[in-house]
Design a protein around this motif. Structure first.
Motif, short mmCIF file in Angstrom:
data_model
loop_
_atom_site.label_atom_id
_atom_site.label_comp_id
_atom_site.label_asym_id
_atom_site.label_seq_id
_atom_site.Cartn_x
_atom_site.Cartn_y
_atom_site.Cartn_z
N PHE A 229 9.53 23.64 50.74
CA PHE A 229 8.40 24.41 50.19
C PHE A 229 7.28 24.57 51.22
CE2 PHE A 229 4.84 21.52 49.20
CZ PHE A 229 5.42 20.30 49.47
N LYS A 230 6.51 25.65 51.04
CA LYS A 230 5.39 25.94 51.93
C LYS A 230 4.08 25.64 51.19
CE LYS A 230 8.04 27.92 55.10
NZ LYS A 230 9.36 27.60 54.52
N VAL A 231 3.04 25.44 51.99
CA VAL A 231 1.73 25.10 51.41
C VAL A 231 0.68 26.10 51.89
CG1 VAL A 231 -0.09 23.35 51.28
CG2 VAL A 231 2.30 22.65 51.35
N ALA A 232 -0.13 26.56 50.96
CA ALA A 232 -1.34 27.31 51.31
C ALA A 232 -2.50 26.58 50.65
CB ALA A 232 -1.26 28.74 50.81
N VAL A 233 -3.60 26.43 51.36
CA VAL A 233 -4.71 25.69 50.79
C VAL A 233 -5.82 26.64 50.34
CG1 VAL A 233 -4.24 23.55 52.04
CG2 VAL A 233 -5.80 25.21 53.02
N ILE A 234 -6.49 26.22 49.29
CA ILE A 234 -7.62 26.99 48.76
C ILE A 234 -8.88 26.43 49.41
CG2 ILE A 234 -8.91 27.61 46.69
CD1 ILE A 234 -6.26 26.88 45.13
N GLY A 235 -9.57 27.25 50.17
CA GLY A 235 -10.77 26.80 50.84
C GLY A 235 -10.45 25.88 52.01
N MET A 236 -11.47 25.30 52.58
CA MET A 236 -11.27 24.45 53.75
C MET A 236 -10.98 23.02 53.29
SD MET A 236 -11.54 26.58 56.09
CE MET A 236 -11.60 25.63 57.58
#
Lengths: 136, 133
Positions: B80-87
């Protein structure tokens, strides 16, 4: 030129505060909802409406009727995803009506949670409800 | 007859209900299976209960239990891949390198669904590009 010292507190007050923005941000979401009004713990009224916006703090929705301010309300929203023809997730919001006029019915959220077809999975605002496992 | 590829399954994990719902609708409109979770514990239990794949996890890195959730999900869904919300907060050690950072709309920004749809489509292209054939 830097502001006079006496003005500094007001200027800081007007600066955006990140956590406040998050809480107050309302997202435009148009979705059919079911609502129930409660009186003394019993369902007194049932209706259908459509959301106008949703935030962590509340929901604004349209209803075909004016609803009494101060009433305890439960709102049911279906997550827009089907699994084998069934909506597996529903959002249940408990709160109270703080305004009802031509702009819609404004509800302040006291507690919200996602429910699956078998159990409560998330609880915000009331930790005691986490212990309950069966969906009503 | 060729089968159409399975939709990308996206889990959105954040404590901001409005944002989760709004972003979920955009991913759904982009052809994904989008699912919500309001906490890391909620995400772990929901992934198990619904028994769905995890292709992309869009997560607020400031939530309690992020590292444990990533570890738990990676056991069953290693790619799975990860994208983060905000810093990410300073000092947070990422074992999982995020594919993208999605800036949460602030209370002062206008909210363009069209613009966010473009961001989501770009993110989905990145997933395809980064997935080994």
């Amino acid at each position: 030129m830097s502001p006079a010292p006496a003005l500094a507190p007001k200027i800081r007050f007007l600066e955006p505060h990140r956590s406040d923005q998050r809480v107050s941000r309302r997202y435009p979401i148009s979705l059919q909802v079911e609502y129930k009004l409660f009186r003394k713990g019993r369902v007194e009224h049932f209706g259908l409406g459509k959301t106008l916006n949703v935030s962590s703090g509340g929901v604004l929705f349209e209803a075909n009727e004016s609803l009494p301010t101060g009433s305890v309300v439960e709102i049911l929203m279906h997550w827009p995803f089907m699994l084998e023809g069934v909506c597996p997730l529903k959002l249940v919001i408990h709160g109270s009506i703080v305004r009802s006029d031509s702009k819609g019915v404004a509800v302040r959220t006291k507690h919200h949670e996602f429910r699956t077809a078998g159990a409560r999975l998330s609880s915000v605002g009331s930790s005691s409800d986490k212990a309950r496992s069966l969906m009503t | 007859m060729r089968q159409s590829p399975a939709p990308t399954t996206v889990w959105i994990v954040d404590d901001d209900l409005g944002f989760v719902w709004w972003l979920g609708e955009i991913f759904t409109d982009a052809g994904c299976r989008a699912l919500p979770a309001l906490s890391c514990d909620h995400a772990i239990s929901l992934v198990k209960r619904l028994n769905l794949s995890v292709d992309l996890l869009v997560v607020n890195p400031q939530l309690v239990g992020v590292s444990g959730m990533l570890q738990a999900i990676s056991h069953a869904h290693p790619s799975f891949k990860v994208a983060v919300i905000g810093m990410a907060p300073e000092g947070l050690n990422y074992a999982f390198h995020p594919l993208a950072i999605l800036e949460r709309p602030s209370g002062w920004d206008s909210l363009s669904r069209h613009e966010w749809m473009k961001r989501v489509r770009n993110l989905l292209k990145e997933i395809v590009a980064s997935t080994p054939v």
